[in-house]
Design an enzyme around this catalytic site. Structure first.
Site, PDB file in Angstrom:
ATOM      1  CG  ASP A 154     -26.544  10.268  45.188  1.00 16.57           C
ATOM      2  OD1 ASP A 154     -27.164  10.071  44.132  1.00 16.57           O
ATOM      3  OD2 ASP A 154     -27.084  10.334  46.302  1.00 16.57           O
ATOM      4  CB  ILE A 190     -25.322  12.449  50.371  1.00 12.07           C
ATOM      5  CG1 ILE A 190     -25.574  13.801  49.742  1.00 12.07           C
ATOM      6  CG2 ILE A 190     -26.363  12.174  51.434  1.00 12.07           C
ATOM      7  CD1 ILE A 190     -26.916  13.899  49.073  1.00 12.07           C
ATOM      8  CD  GLU A 238     -25.434   6.320  44.319  1.00 13.93           C
ATOM      9  OE1 GLU A 238     -25.377   6.627  43.138  1.00 13.93           O
ATOM     10  OE2 GLU A 238     -24.467   6.354  45.097  1.00 13.93           O
ATOM     11  CG  ASP A 252     -23.698   6.114  50.979  1.00 14.55           C
ATOM     12  OD1 ASP A 252     -24.046   7.266  51.256  1.00 14.55           O
ATOM     13  OD2 ASP A 252     -23.435   5.740  49.826  1.00 14.55           O
ATOM     14  CG  HIS A 257     -37.722   5.406  69.033  1.00 21.36           C
ATOM     15  ND1 HIS A 257     -38.928   5.991  69.313  1.00 21.36           N
ATOM     16  CD2 HIS A 257     -37.954   4.511  68.049  1.00 21.36           C
ATOM     17  CE1 HIS A 257     -39.855   5.462  68.537  1.00 21.36           C
ATOM     18  NE2 HIS A 257     -39.299   4.569  67.757  1.00 21.36           N
ATOM     19  CB  CYS A 260     -38.366  11.633  72.654  1.00 23.72           C
ATOM     20  SG  CYS A 260     -39.663  10.814  71.740  1.00 23.72           S
ATOM     21  CB  SER A 289     -40.147  14.549  68.781  1.00 20.47           C
ATOM     22  OG  SER A 289     -39.224  15.541  68.989  1.00 20.47           O
ATOM     23  CB  SER A 295     -45.640  10.686  64.606  1.00 22.74           C
ATOM     24  OG  SER A 295     -46.767  10.262  65.296  1.00 22.74           O
TER      25      SER A 295
END
Lengths: 442, 390
Positions: free
Chosen positions: B78, B81, B117, B119, B163, B205, B231, B233
């Protein structure tokens, strides 16, 4: 360079850790579980806690979820791998009626004479499980697999609910001015477990009714009024003590974009005006500082006190609106701090073995205890422009059309005429003074 | 004579020996060279960003959390990241199962997990904060968990979802980041030596437009769709009521679930994830700025944190812990008893003296106003006319 030691030669006080779970079955069928974890360090970094250096900060729109629980669990010595923290499963904790977690760090007395301070970090977690939403239709709750205290005050002979396995250990403690009886399951004592190596605690409700004792102090807050121009904040403070009055310190922090009109501040109890003993108000500065209002109000016994103040909503600049402005803006909760007189005499002997939840607020007097209550946060709408694309396009197009068409129209229809100039205001004023003096005019 | 023959033969023999030695050397060097051309990173970082707000963009949060889950499972801790989620779906009031974010319908896999976690959350996910995290230009008070503390031996994975359009990505429906800004941010990172190699994945997209402008070395990019394509879903869940994942990340998650820390799968397998038959859009990738051959780049070079461990037989002598010295400051403490401060000192509050209001000279506005009035007055009449008026 001298270094600090953890264990001094004088007092052999070491770091210690204690954890506890208090379970209280409520009359409605919900279960209130309170976890307390206490870490004490034998370090005497004594810095005087001066109340003048108090800082208060609030994030009204803070969503509490597993991502808040994870770093909180990491503060425990064994994390979530051992001890009572193993019971903290996020899917169960957040699917509840009420959830609260806190970390408190403060210096505490160590020993009877209190010459050496030590630092205590207390982590508390309070959950109210609503059995009907968590899918268990039966009026039964079990927890299996330290000390666990179950509040049996409301059912001494087993009328309201039945607790199994039964335990002969009963202890009494005074919590928030009320003497309550607890069945204690001591997990460090192997006798609790019997033959099986796990403890399955089962609470089965028998009776269906019964009402709860109302708390002596609680508060509510709401916004009244309509429209996006003005409004009123109402704070209601309830004193449910039958015969004693006590003072309450009300702290309100209102953001600058709700401009409070303090001349409309009224405090009424029992339909009569109640003048506060002390008021401190610090006005806001736009974009710099919120309003700070602190009042000490004496609450009459068995009454409702209402504090109202009117406000006006400000129009923010374009970039100051959050990405979802139509959700509204949050106003932090107000804080009510009070010394509530207790119905029962309290034991202030700090060295005796007390359950952790009863020694949370340490106070000197025997007849009252300190309580801090937070009201609900408010959600108010500010006048919000329409940020959507069609609105912007319409505005721009109309402006262009107006400027273009307007100029063309003026060109075609406007004619100019000569006019006598009128005297300016300054000259007229000077003429009045000259006439009065009898001197020729300008 | 015999001697030259012997010499010749011995020299030939020597030659043979030499050739034997050089071939052995060559093999040794080849092995070393091969090891050299594998990745020489020493640590792994991941920056995972979800840029969409509102309940109906549940799938973007689920996308980011499934990559987070894979990356954590393969070993990145973590502390390495940086997870940015623009809205809270797990404890949203519209979520019928609180503290969960599902990626598969019928609630099979909870990608939110028990030890997530985050951030940057909510309003903190802005273009400015994202670029500051990448370039490292954060105010000194920023905590460590919100910083990307990478160095020149770090492999960084950057995953963006939300998006987007041709050349931009929308942040929280109120601002956007363009592909030029992103390329410049990566160039800043290169010049500050903040990465060794960088893998950029985007699931929006027209995602391929976002990596068109990259010009810094050691960048590899993947996108879920080409310019002009959307793109799509994946599947809605009827109990939750929204689409749970995007197609590209759904199949990426399925691919990553099969990867374990010792896996030898390489980037060519990653490029094959989600072909057009499954994704409807055409995923794209860009490897021209990357120095190594993608076939030799392991998946775990970016998604996992595989450490190279060197075993040593030497022992190191740690110094003996010092004898505890006296307490700081010499004379320890007084013997006076301490006491708790009064929680609500009512008497003190009531009898506070009101603060004396100091006299302040008139501030700039009032002075300026009077100066303006006098100035206008004297300009109109002139100083010499003053005696005629009054």
């Amino acid at each position: 360079m001298p270094t600090l030691t953890l264990a001094s030669a004088r007092s052999p006080f070491r770091d210690e850790f204690a954890e506890e779970l208090a379970i209280r079955p409520l009359h409605s069928g919900d279960i209130h579980a309170s976890f307390q974890f206490r870490t004490v360090w034998g370090v005497d970094l004594l810095q005087a806690t001066d109340p003048r250096f108090l800082r208060y900060a609030i994030l009204p729109r803070e969503i509490v979820c597993t991502e808040n629980l994870t770093p909180w669990k990491k503060l425990l010595p064994c994390g979530s791998k051992a001890g009572l923290a193993v019971l903290l499963k996020s899917e169960k904790l957040f699917h509840s009626s009420y959830f609260s977690q806190a970390v408190h760090i403060r210096p505490v007395c160590q020993g009877m004479h209190c010459t050496v301070p030590s630092w205590e970090m207390r982590q508390t977690l309070n959950v109210v499980f609503d059995l009907y939403t968590s899918g268990q239709g039966k009026r039964e709750w079990s927890m299996f697999k330290i000390k666990i205290y179950v509040d049996v005050t409301d059912s001494p002979q087993g009328e309201l609910f039945e607790l199994s396995p039964p335990t002969p250990l009963l202890s009494q403690a005074v919590v928030l001015g009320d003497r309550r009886t607890y069945s204690v399951y001591d997990l460090t004592d192997p006798g609790t477990f019997g033959k099986v190596r796990s403890l399955n605690l089962l609470v089965r409700w028998k009776a269906d009714n019964g009402d709860m004792l109302r708390p002596l102090l609680h508060g509510e807050r709401y916004v009244a009024g309509f429209g996006l121009q003005t409004g009123e904040i109402h704070t209601l403070i309830y004193n449910n003590h039958p015969y004693r009055a006590f003072p309450v310190l009300l702290l309100e922090t209102v953001p600058w974009y709700l401009r409070l009109y303090i001349h409309t501040l009224t405090v009424t109890s029992k339909n009569r005006e109640n003048k506060p003993s002390y008021i401190h108000y610090q006005p806001s500065k736009d974009r710099l500082r919120p309003h700070l209002l602190e009042m000490l109000v004496q609450l009459p016994p068995n009454s409702v006190t209402e504090v109202t103040v009117q406000f006006e909503r400000a129009l923010l600049k374009w970039t100051e609106y959050p990405p979802d402005p139509n959700h509204g803006f949050y106003v932090g909760s107000s804080v009510l701090s009070a010394l509530v007189p207790s119905l029962v005499a309290m034991d202030t002997n700090i060295t005796q073995e007390h359950p952790l939840f009863s020694s949370f607020f340490l106070c000197k007097e025997e007849s009252s205890y300190f309580m801090r209550v937070y009201t609900e946060p408010l959600l108010v709408n500010l006048p919000t422009p329409d940020f959507s694309m069609p609105y912007n396009v319409i505005c721009l197009t109309c402006t262009v059309v107006a400027v273009g068409y307007g100029s063309f129209y003026n060109l075609l229809t406007r004619t100019f005429q000569v006019e006598e100039p009128s005297q300016s205001l300054a000259k007229r004023l000077a003429n009045v003074i000259r006439r009065w003096r009898g001197v020729p005019q300008l | 004579t015999a001697r030259p023959c012997m010499l010749i033969s011995s020299s030939v023999a020597l030659d043979f020996v030499l050739i034997g030695r050089t071939s052995a050397f060559l093999l040794l060097h080849q092995a070393r060279a091969e090891r050299f051309f594998r990745s020489d990173h020493t640590n792994n970082w991941a920056v995972l960003v979800c840029t969409s707000r509102f309940w109906f963009n549940y799938r973007h949060v689920a996308n980011t959390l499934s990559v987070y889950r894979s990356v954590k499972r393969l070993g990145i801790p973590d502390s390495h990241i940086v997870l940015m989620l623009a809205d809270d779906m797990a404890c949203n009031h519209r979520n019928p199962k609180p503290a969960t974010v599902f990626s598969h319908k019928n609630m099979e896999l909870n990608v939110y997990g028990d030890d997530v976690e985050v951030d940057y959350r909510g309003y903190e996910v802005t273009v400015e904060n994202f670029l500051r995290v990448l370039t490292g230009r954060l105010p000194p008070s920023t905590p460590r968990s919100k910083r990307l503390l990478s160095d020149d031996h770090s492999n960084i994975l950057i995953y963006l979802t939300g998006h987007g359009g041709n050349g931009f990505l929308k942040f929280q429906d109120s601002e956007e980041i363009s592909n030029v800004e992103l390329a410049d941010a990566f160039e800043q990172m290169w010049q500050k030596r903040r990465y060794n190699e960088l893998l950029f994945i985007i699931d929006t997209c027209q995602g391929a437009s976002m990596y068109e402008r990259f010009y810094s070395p050691n960048l590899m990019a993947l996108a879920s769709s080409q310019v002009g394509e959307d793109s799509l879903s994946h599947q809605p869940d009827l109990a939750i009521g929204v689409h749970l994942m995007d197609r590209y990340t759904f199949y990426l998650l399925e691919f990553l679930e099969d990867i374990h820390p010792a896996s030898q799968a390489n980037m060519n397998d990653l490029f094959k994830v989600c072909p057009k038959s499954q994704c409807v859009s055409t995923p794209g990738h860009r490897t021209d700025l990357f120095q190594r051959d993608p076939g030799s780049v392991l998946i775990t070079d970016f998604f996992g944190s595989v450490r190279k461990v060197e075993i040593t037989m030497e022992t190191i002598n740690l110094t003996v812990p010092g004898i505890p010295l006296e307490r700081f400051g010499g004379e320890p403490h007084t013997e006076t008893a301490l006491a708790y401060v009064d929680q609500l000192p009512v008497a003190q509050i009531i009898h506070q003296k009101p603060k004396q209001k100091d006299w302040h000279p008139p501030d700039g506005f009032i002075l300026g106003l009077w100066t303006l009035i006098l100035l206008v007055f004297f300009r109109t009449y002139g100083i010499k006319h003053l005696k005629h008026i009054f």
